[in-house]
Design an enzyme around this catalytic site. Structure first.
Site, PDB file in Angstrom:
ATOM      1  CG  ASN A 201       7.863   1.681  12.494  1.00  0.00           C
ATOM      2  OD1 ASN A 201       8.229   0.962  12.308  1.00  0.00           O
ATOM      3  ND2 ASN A 201       6.671   2.308  12.690  1.00  0.00           N
TER       4      ASN A 201
ATOM      5  N   GLY B  51      10.077   0.640   5.130  1.00  0.00           N
ATOM      6  CA  GLY B  51      10.993   1.088   5.808  1.00  0.00           C
ATOM      7  C   GLY B  51      10.807   2.382   5.295  1.00  0.00           C
TER       8      GLY B  51
ATOM      9  CB  THR C  48       9.041   7.164   0.634  1.00  0.00           C
ATOM     10  OG1 THR C  48       8.295   6.245   1.336  1.00  0.00           O
ATOM     11  CG2 THR C  48       8.969   7.321  -1.378  1.00  0.00           C
ATOM     12  CB  ALA C  49      14.370   8.503   0.310  1.00  0.00           C
ATOM     13  CB  THR C  50      15.344   3.351   2.332  1.00  0.00           C
ATOM     14  OG1 THR C  50      15.828   4.088   3.317  1.00  0.00           O
ATOM     15  CG2 THR C  50      16.127   2.079   2.369  1.00  0.00           C
TER      16      THR C  50
ATOM     17  CD  GLU D 226       4.233  -3.813   2.957  1.00  0.00           C
ATOM     18  OE1 GLU D 226       3.724  -2.473   3.105  1.00  0.00           O
ATOM     19  OE2 GLU D 226       3.349  -4.562   2.228  1.00  0.00           O
TER      20      GLU D 226
ATOM     21  CB  CYS E 154       3.625   2.982   8.750  1.00  0.00           C
ATOM     22  SG  CYS E 154       3.030   1.358   9.076  1.00  0.00           S
TER      23      CYS E 154
ATOM     24  CD  GLU F 241       4.932  -6.856   4.805  1.00  0.00           C
ATOM     25  OE1 GLU F 241       4.711  -5.892   5.607  1.00  0.00           O
ATOM     26  OE2 GLU F 241       6.072  -7.614   4.689  1.00  0.00           O
TER      27      GLU F 241
HETATM   28  P1  NAD Z   1      14.576   3.234   7.149  1.00  0.00           P
HETATM   29  O1  NAD Z   1      14.734   3.651   5.279  1.00  0.00           O
HETATM   30  O2  NAD Z   1      16.130   4.285   7.106  1.00  0.00           O
HETATM   31  O3  NAD Z   1      15.509   2.074   7.782  1.00  0.00           O
HETATM   32  C1  NAD Z   1      14.453   0.658   7.388  1.00  0.00           C
HETATM   33  C2  NAD Z   1      15.786  -0.487   7.380  1.00  0.00           C
HETATM   34  O4  NAD Z   1      15.974   0.265   5.692  1.00  0.00           O
HETATM   35  C3  NAD Z   1      16.799  -0.601   8.262  1.00  0.00           C
HETATM   36  O5  NAD Z   1      16.708  -1.800   8.417  1.00  0.00           O
HETATM   37  C4  NAD Z   1      17.592   0.228   7.471  1.00  0.00           C
HETATM   38  O6  NAD Z   1      19.257   0.044   7.767  1.00  0.00           O
HETATM   39  C5  NAD Z   1      17.648  -0.306   6.471  1.00  0.00           C
HETATM   40  N1  NAD Z   1      18.330   0.448   4.617  1.00  0.00           N
HETATM   41  C6  NAD Z   1      18.797   1.780   5.289  1.00  0.00           C
HETATM   42  N2  NAD Z   1      19.292   2.036   3.748  1.00  0.00           N
HETATM   43  C7  NAD Z   1      19.322   1.010   3.121  1.00  0.00           C
HETATM   44  C8  NAD Z   1      19.981   0.429   1.953  1.00  0.00           C
HETATM   45  N3  NAD Z   1      20.606   1.408   1.044  1.00  0.00           N
HETATM   46  N4  NAD Z   1      19.912  -0.655   1.563  1.00  0.00           N
HETATM   47  C9  NAD Z   1      18.424  -1.625   1.831  1.00  0.00           C
HETATM   48  N5  NAD Z   1      18.586  -1.533   3.554  1.00  0.00           N
HETATM   49  C10 NAD Z   1      18.496  -0.018   3.874  1.00  0.00           C
HETATM   50  O7  NAD Z   1      13.440   3.575   7.920  1.00  0.00           O
HETATM   51  P2  NAD Z   1      13.085   3.701   8.904  1.00  0.00           P
HETATM   52  O8  NAD Z   1      13.813   5.095   9.627  1.00  0.00           O
HETATM   53  O9  NAD Z   1      14.106   2.459   9.836  1.00  0.00           O
HETATM   54  O10 NAD Z   1      11.358   3.592   9.592  1.00  0.00           O
HETATM   55  C11 NAD Z   1      10.652   4.520   9.799  1.00  0.00           C
HETATM   56  C12 NAD Z   1      10.146   4.639   7.868  1.00  0.00           C
HETATM   57  O11 NAD Z   1       8.958   2.854   8.192  1.00  0.00           O
HETATM   58  C13 NAD Z   1       9.223   5.628   8.119  1.00  0.00           C
HETATM   59  O12 NAD Z   1       9.038   5.762   6.451  1.00  0.00           O
HETATM   60  C14 NAD Z   1       7.520   4.982   8.662  1.00  0.00           C
HETATM   61  O13 NAD Z   1       5.970   5.417   7.382  1.00  0.00           O
HETATM   62  C15 NAD Z   1       8.302   3.766   7.218  1.00  0.00           C
HETATM   63  N6  NAD Z   1       7.453   2.182   7.688  1.00  0.00           N
HETATM   64  C16 NAD Z   1       6.765   1.877   6.604  1.00  0.00           C
HETATM   65  C17 NAD Z   1       5.771   0.696   7.346  1.00  0.00           C
HETATM   66  C18 NAD Z   1       4.460  -0.087   6.041  1.00  0.00           C
HETATM   67  O14 NAD Z   1       3.977  -1.159   6.676  1.00  0.00           O
HETATM   68  N7  NAD Z   1       4.535   0.853   5.009  1.00  0.00           N
HETATM   69  C19 NAD Z   1       5.569   0.333   8.732  1.00  0.00           C
HETATM   70  C20 NAD Z   1       6.545   0.450   9.080  1.00  0.00           C
HETATM   71  C21 NAD Z   1       7.453   2.124   9.288  1.00  0.00           C
END
Ligand code: NAD
Length: 480
Positions: free
Chosen positions: A150, A226, A228-230, A248, A282, A461
């Site tokens: 994002n 990224g 929450t599930a990841t 995060e 986010c 962070e």
């Molecule tokens: P995502 O969890 O799908 O992916 C994030 C990253 O993790 C990507 O680089 C992806 O390739 C990697 N990834 C995926 N599966 C993995 C695994 N099994 N092991 C290790 N890495 C893996 O998230 P997204 O769709 O890219 O981003 C959107 C999400 O991020 C939303 O839920 C948003 O709220 C969150 N987000 C949080 C913050 C924060 O600061 N809290 C900031 C920005 C986005």
């Protein structure tokens, strides 16, 4: 068609398998570049290079590390237009936003930690009888940094800069959905003279490259942003290896509007906190709680202002919202709008895909959407949608709104609008969130702790919190 490469041991290399993935431009829905479909073997090479570079980088004077990081920042600034355009093409966000927010912030991240490390000191604790304890804060080794799509360069550098400043070497993975600016960053790092192996960037899928980083025995710390599930998956894999973890994660942030607020200011900022970056931040406030006496006035003005927002080509200067990052994500957001209707919600504005013409005909665009009539406990109001969709919920009392705001599993941020300072402080104190903004949104002082509670994350962070994460404290006790 641009071919993205991995950055390993100071050079740009192809993935060992020679396999590539398509990279789409969301504004047109067309493939415009190729990303390495890297695998464990590429991560192993990157870790090997990072391990080799570690002894020298960790012993390099902090002043020298600081100078190199500042040079990277300067190169990012120098390439502002090019990077902003690349970010916009990769992510779908308006190029104006990338120019004002994403890219300047990426440069600031490097500048901030380049200077922070010069001021980072550790404690000492004197005891009686000639005993002193002092704390050494030492770099740890190879840091794994994994970031989302994002705010691609913004969040990628937010991890890499403190890790490098503290003297660690890094193996990093940007999102496979938005890899372009991380690739351009690797070129700038070479130009800045960052020694080989200090930063390694491996492109590819989460379940291949991300998982290989998470489980690599020679990566003792993972900084992840990224979903929450990841995050849960990473925590599960990393916990038995006793890795340091900074997570995060997602959010479902409340925007709480009291009737006594500065209406015009609140309306203007609420438009931004709802729909900036197509709602794909986010920290966007996706549940808007309005005190009942203000509800109708707010609803009318907010719908009117939202309907004036222009969804359009991210590259034209007058687009308020650009394209949604991927077709899959657009479909997910549309499915939530359907769910909201099934749950009894009424669509007050938007609700549909936007069809543009010409080159943008196949792009992934959505109308900014406002929904009302849903209880706070339904799925629409509990699950993260992460798009230009907000719900309106009226409230009677402070106690009621705090209970509703705290009812989700998330706890990232919140916004509170009121002129009554007592109310503002009390509500901020009682919300289960990591960040509470009062009469503002998204103001960021990089020294402050940044992160979420509950399912929104683990750890903080920002500022010295980040330097604490990327160092290991060691207590030395001496009697003289
Ligand atoms: P995502 O969890 O799908 O992916 C994030 C990253 O993790 C990507 O680089 C992806 O390739 C990697 N990834 C995926 N599966 C993995 C695994 N099994 N092991 C290790 N890495 C893996 O998230 P997204 O769709 O890219 O981003 C959107 C999400 O991020 C939303 O839920 C948003 O709220 C969150 N987000 C949080 C913050 C924060 O600061 N809290 C900031 C920005 C986005």
């Amino acid at each position: 068609m641009e071919i993205i490469k991995n950055y390993i041991d100071g050079t740009l290399v192809e993935p060992k398998s020679g396999a590539y993935l398509d990279n789409f431009n969301p504004a047109t829905g067309q493939v415009y570049s190729q990303i390495p479909d890297s695998a464990e073997e590429d991560v192993n090479d990157a870790v090997k290079a990072a391990k080799l570079a570690y002894p020298s980088w960790s012993k390099t004077a902090k002043e020298t590390r600081s100078e190199i990081l500042a040079k990277i920042a300067m190169l990012i600034e120098k390439n502002l237009d090019r990077l902003a355009l690349a970010e916009s093409m990769d992510n779908g966000k308006p190029v104006s936003l990338a120019k004002q927010v994403d890219i300047p912030r990426a440069a600031t991240n490097f500048n901030f930690f380049a200077t922070a490390i010069l001021h980072y000191a550790s404690e000492s604790h004197a005891m009686e009888n000639g005993v002193i304890n002092y704390t050494l804060r030492e770099p740890i080794g190879v840091a794994g940094c994994i970031s989302p799509w994002n705010l691609p360069l913004y969040l990628f550098t937010w991890k890499i800069a403190p890790a490098l400043a503290a003297g660690n070497t890094v193996v990093a993975k940007p999102s496979e959905v938005t890899p372009m600016t991380a690739f351009l960053l690797s070129e700038l790092c070479i130009e800045a003279g960052l020694p080989a192996g200090v930063l390694n960037i491996v492109h590819g899928l989460g379940n291949k490259v991300g998982a290989a980083i998470t489980t690599h025995p020679d990566i003792p710390m993972i900084s992840f942003t990224g979903g929450t599930a990841t995050g849960a998956q990473i925590a599960k894999e990393a916990a038995p290896m006793f890795k340091k973890l900074s997570l995060e994660l997602g959010g479902k942030n409340p925007n709480i509007i009291f009737a006594d607020c500065d209406f015009e200011k609140m309306l203007q900022v609420t438009l931004k906190s709802s729909f900036s970056n197509q709602g794909e931040i986010c920290l966007c406030g996706s549940r808007i709680f309005i005190e009942k006496p203000l509800y109708e006035k707010f609803k009318t003005a907010f719908v009117e202002a939202t309907e004036k927002l222009k969804v359009g080509n991210p590259q034209s200067g007058d687009s308020d919202l650009g394209a949604i990052v991927s077709e899959e994500h657009m479909d997910k957001i549309l499915s939530y709008i359907e769910l909201a209707k099934e749950e009894g919600g009424s669509i007050l504005a938007g609700g549909n895909r936007v069809s543009l013409s010409g080159e943008q005909e196949k792009g992934w665009y959505l109308e900014p959407t406002i929904i009302e009539g849903l209880g706070h406990e339904c799925r629409t109001n509990q699950e993260e949608i992460f798009g230009p969709v907000v719900t309106l919920i009226p409230f009677d009392s402070e106690e009621e709104v705090i209970e509703m705001a705290n009812s989700t599993k998330y706890g990232l941020s919140s916004t509170i609008w009121t002129k009554d300072l007592n109310t503002a402080h009390r509500v901020a104190e009682n919300l289960h969130v990591g960040i509470a903004w009062i009469n503002c949104w998204l103001l960021r002082d990089l020294r402050t702790p940044f992160g979420g509670t509950k399912s929104s994350g683990v750890g903080r962070e920002g500022g010295f919190e980040a330097l604490h994460f990327f160092t290991e404290p060691k207590n030395v006790c001496i009697k003289y």
